[in-house]
Design an enzyme around this catalytic site. Structure first.
Site, PDB file in Angstrom:
ATOM      1  N   HIS A  30      72.935  31.786  34.805  1.00 25.29           N
ATOM      2  CA  HIS A  30      73.344  31.040  36.007  1.00 25.29           C
ATOM      3  C   HIS A  30      72.110  30.853  36.877  1.00 25.29           C
ATOM      4  O   HIS A  30      71.781  31.715  37.695  1.00 25.29           O
ATOM      5  CB  HIS A  30      74.450  31.814  36.732  1.00 25.29           C
ATOM      6  CG  HIS A  30      75.028  31.108  37.919  1.00 25.29           C
ATOM      7  ND1 HIS A  30      76.295  31.343  38.382  1.00 25.29           N
ATOM      8  CD2 HIS A  30      74.503  30.165  38.755  1.00 25.29           C
ATOM      9  CE1 HIS A  30      76.532  30.593  39.443  1.00 25.29           C
ATOM     10  NE2 HIS A  30      75.441  29.865  39.698  1.00 25.29           N
ATOM     11  N   HIS A  32      69.977  27.580  38.797  1.00 27.53           N
ATOM     12  CA  HIS A  32      69.789  26.154  39.110  1.00 27.53           C
ATOM     13  C   HIS A  32      68.294  25.902  39.186  1.00 27.53           C
ATOM     14  O   HIS A  32      67.609  26.503  40.039  1.00 27.53           O
ATOM     15  CB  HIS A  32      70.444  25.812  40.446  1.00 27.53           C
ATOM     16  CG  HIS A  32      71.905  26.123  40.484  1.00 27.53           C
ATOM     17  ND1 HIS A  32      72.876  25.175  40.236  1.00 27.53           N
ATOM     18  CD2 HIS A  32      72.572  27.284  40.712  1.00 27.53           C
ATOM     19  CE1 HIS A  32      74.070  25.736  40.325  1.00 27.53           C
ATOM     20  NE2 HIS A  32      73.916  27.019  40.611  1.00 27.53           N
ATOM     21  N   HIS A 214      81.445  26.374  38.344  1.00 25.95           N
ATOM     22  CA  HIS A 214      81.472  27.290  39.479  1.00 25.95           C
ATOM     23  C   HIS A 214      82.918  27.371  39.973  1.00 25.95           C
ATOM     24  O   HIS A 214      83.571  26.334  40.161  1.00 25.95           O
ATOM     25  CB  HIS A 214      80.603  26.769  40.618  1.00 25.95           C
ATOM     26  CG  HIS A 214      79.123  26.946  40.407  1.00 25.95           C
ATOM     27  ND1 HIS A 214      78.467  26.523  39.284  1.00 25.95           N
ATOM     28  CD2 HIS A 214      78.174  27.519  41.207  1.00 25.95           C
ATOM     29  CE1 HIS A 214      77.173  26.819  39.394  1.00 25.95           C
ATOM     30  NE2 HIS A 214      76.973  27.419  40.554  1.00 25.95           N
ATOM     31  N   GLU A 217      83.623  31.285  44.089  1.00 26.20           N
ATOM     32  CA  GLU A 217      82.459  31.744  44.865  1.00 26.20           C
ATOM     33  C   GLU A 217      82.918  31.787  46.324  1.00 26.20           C
ATOM     34  O   GLU A 217      83.023  32.846  46.920  1.00 26.20           O
ATOM     35  CB  GLU A 217      81.285  30.771  44.670  1.00 26.20           C
ATOM     36  CG  GLU A 217      80.049  31.101  45.494  1.00 26.20           C
ATOM     37  CD  GLU A 217      78.953  30.025  45.364  1.00 26.20           C
ATOM     38  OE1 GLU A 217      79.244  28.890  44.934  1.00 26.20           O
ATOM     39  OE2 GLU A 217      77.783  30.342  45.733  1.00 26.20           O
ATOM     40  N   ASP A 295      70.933  32.544  40.242  1.00 28.91           N
ATOM     41  CA  ASP A 295      71.442  31.379  40.975  1.00 28.91           C
ATOM     42  C   ASP A 295      70.308  30.478  41.498  1.00 28.91           C
ATOM     43  O   ASP A 295      69.915  29.538  40.810  1.00 28.91           O
ATOM     44  CB  ASP A 295      72.368  31.830  42.119  1.00 28.91           C
ATOM     45  CG  ASP A 295      73.439  30.802  42.460  1.00 28.91           C
ATOM     46  OD1 ASP A 295      73.537  29.772  41.773  1.00 28.91           O
ATOM     47  OD2 ASP A 295      74.204  31.037  43.428  1.00 28.91           O
ATOM     48  N   ASP A 296      69.813  30.746  42.703  1.00 27.04           N
ATOM     49  CA  ASP A 296      68.756  29.931  43.316  1.00 27.04           C
ATOM     50  C   ASP A 296      67.688  30.878  43.873  1.00 27.04           C
ATOM     51  O   ASP A 296      67.569  31.064  45.093  1.00 27.04           O
ATOM     52  CB  ASP A 296      69.346  29.086  44.454  1.00 27.04           C
ATOM     53  CG  ASP A 296      70.450  28.177  43.968  1.00 27.04           C
ATOM     54  OD1 ASP A 296      70.138  27.147  43.340  1.00 27.04           O
ATOM     55  OD2 ASP A 296      71.633  28.506  44.175  1.00 27.04           O
TER      56      ASP A 296
END
Ligand code: ADE
Ligand code: ZN
Length: 354
Positions: A30, A32, A214, A217, A295-296
């Site tokens: 996961h 991005h 997603h 969340e 994630d980020d």
């Protein structure tokens, strides 16, 4: 996220635990790629492409990374992506991520990218694919770093726009058959339920893509059910709000449905107030197939090992639990069976030497 845990200070993680986490072979499921754009590279690309930024320095930009929820992050994230213009920009961003991932002993990464963030700005979708794929292929050839690409639809846009993106991307499929294996759904969750994308996901399923979305969340457990039953996904990205629905929890356990949990993301986006309140350990101990992901990372203050370190310390995870999280990551990946076996063997050999 429900929790009875009171405010607590976790003991510092021992140096042997830190070394254990650093050396453990890991997968990233996961991530991005636009969320790996560090302020330094963002500024360099802005200069290269003569894009004006509303920040005077790298430090000023980094200081703006204080989020109250998902939308407050997405606003900055989409603005940041505006510096990406050329194939070389996408290559440089992806190559920088791979370097960080390799330093964390990530062996395999499945990478989200959002073509609509770029095509809306007039960037050709082919440029996006080409830059990311060139870096991933170079990493495979030079370092044996394996990867997959997951093209994600932005859920704040319409299903019609998702279909148009799919149409634009499909002629590229044969050229990226070695990498492009998945379809995802991201961006603002609340108010954009999975059902909005039922038809386009059905088409992607017919086309033979792996499907993920997603869900849970910020959105309710009903969105997780929608992702499972309507979109027919094979992994849930985040999914931490599943704990609010005991029946759903039983189903996730029974089906061993993977959840790609992102602890530092949840903390930075105020899904939890403190890491000690994160439900990752409860979900793991209840038997869910949870995994740890970043994630980020450029926006949330940490890559793969930082995420493991944060939960290991705050939730007092044991070595066996850390190994189980890594095993879950291998099992939940899109890797072919042979590659899964090879990576599992590597993990078990690592475990045996500890
Ligand atoms: N896009 C990038 N990061 C995201 C996240 N955490 N949730 C939804 N969409 C995203
Ligand atoms: Zn995400």
């Amino acid at each position: 996220m429900s929790s009875s845990a009171a405010t607590s200070v976790s003991p510092p993680l021992s140096s042997t635990m830190q070394a254990f986490i650093a050396a453990m072979p890991k997968t990233e499921l996961h991530l991005h790629i636009e969320g790996t754009l560090e302020p330094e590279l963002l500024f360099a690309l802005a200069q290269r492409n003569q894009v004006a930024l509303p920040y005077s320095s790298v430090e000023a930009l980094r200081a703006a990374y204080a989020f109250s929820d998902l939308q407050s992050f997405l606003d900055l994230y989409y603005a940041g992506a505006n510096v990406l213009r050329t194939e070389q920009d996408f290559f440089d961003m992806t190559a920088a991520y791979i370097e960080r991932a390799r330093a964390d002993n990530v062996r395999h990464a499945e990478i989200f990218f959002d073509p609509q963030t770029h095509t809306e700005r007039g960037i050709d979708i082919g440029i996006v694919f080409a830059g990311i794929a060139r870096a991933l292929r170079a990493a495979r050839e030079q370092h044996g770093f394996s990867s997959a690409m997951i093209m994600s639809f932005l859920r704040h846009l319409s299903e019609e726009e998702a279909f148009a993106t799919l149409e634009a991307a499909l002629p590229l499929r044969s050229h990226y058959a070695d990498l492009w294996h998945g379809i995802g759904l991201d961006s603002a969750e609340r108010g954009n339920p999975p059902e909005k994308f039922e038809r386009v996901f059905a088409r992607c399923k017919e086309l033979g893509f792996h499907l993920v979305a997603h869900a849970g969340e910020e959105g309710p457990p009903a969105y997780i059910l929608g992702a499972l039953d309507v979109l027919k996904v094979e992994r849930i990205d985040h999914g931490v709000r599943s704990e609010e629905d005991p029946q759903l929890m039983q189903r996730l356990i029974q089906q061993q449905m993977p959840l790609t949990v992102c602890p530092l993301s949840n903390l930075k986006l105020c899904v939890v107030d403190e890491m000690a309140q994160h439900n990752l350990a409860r979900l793991l101990r209840a038997g869910l197939a949870v995994t740890v992901n970043s994630d980020d990372p450029a926006y949330f203050g940490g890559y793969m090992n930082d995420n493991y370190l944060a939960v290991a310390g705050a939730l007092a995870l044991t070595r066996d639990e850390l190994l189980q999280l890594a095993r879950n990551g291998i099992n939940a990946s899109f890797l072919p069976a042979d590659d899964k076996t090879r990576l599992s063997n590597e993990l078990e050999q690592f475990a045996a030497t500890q």
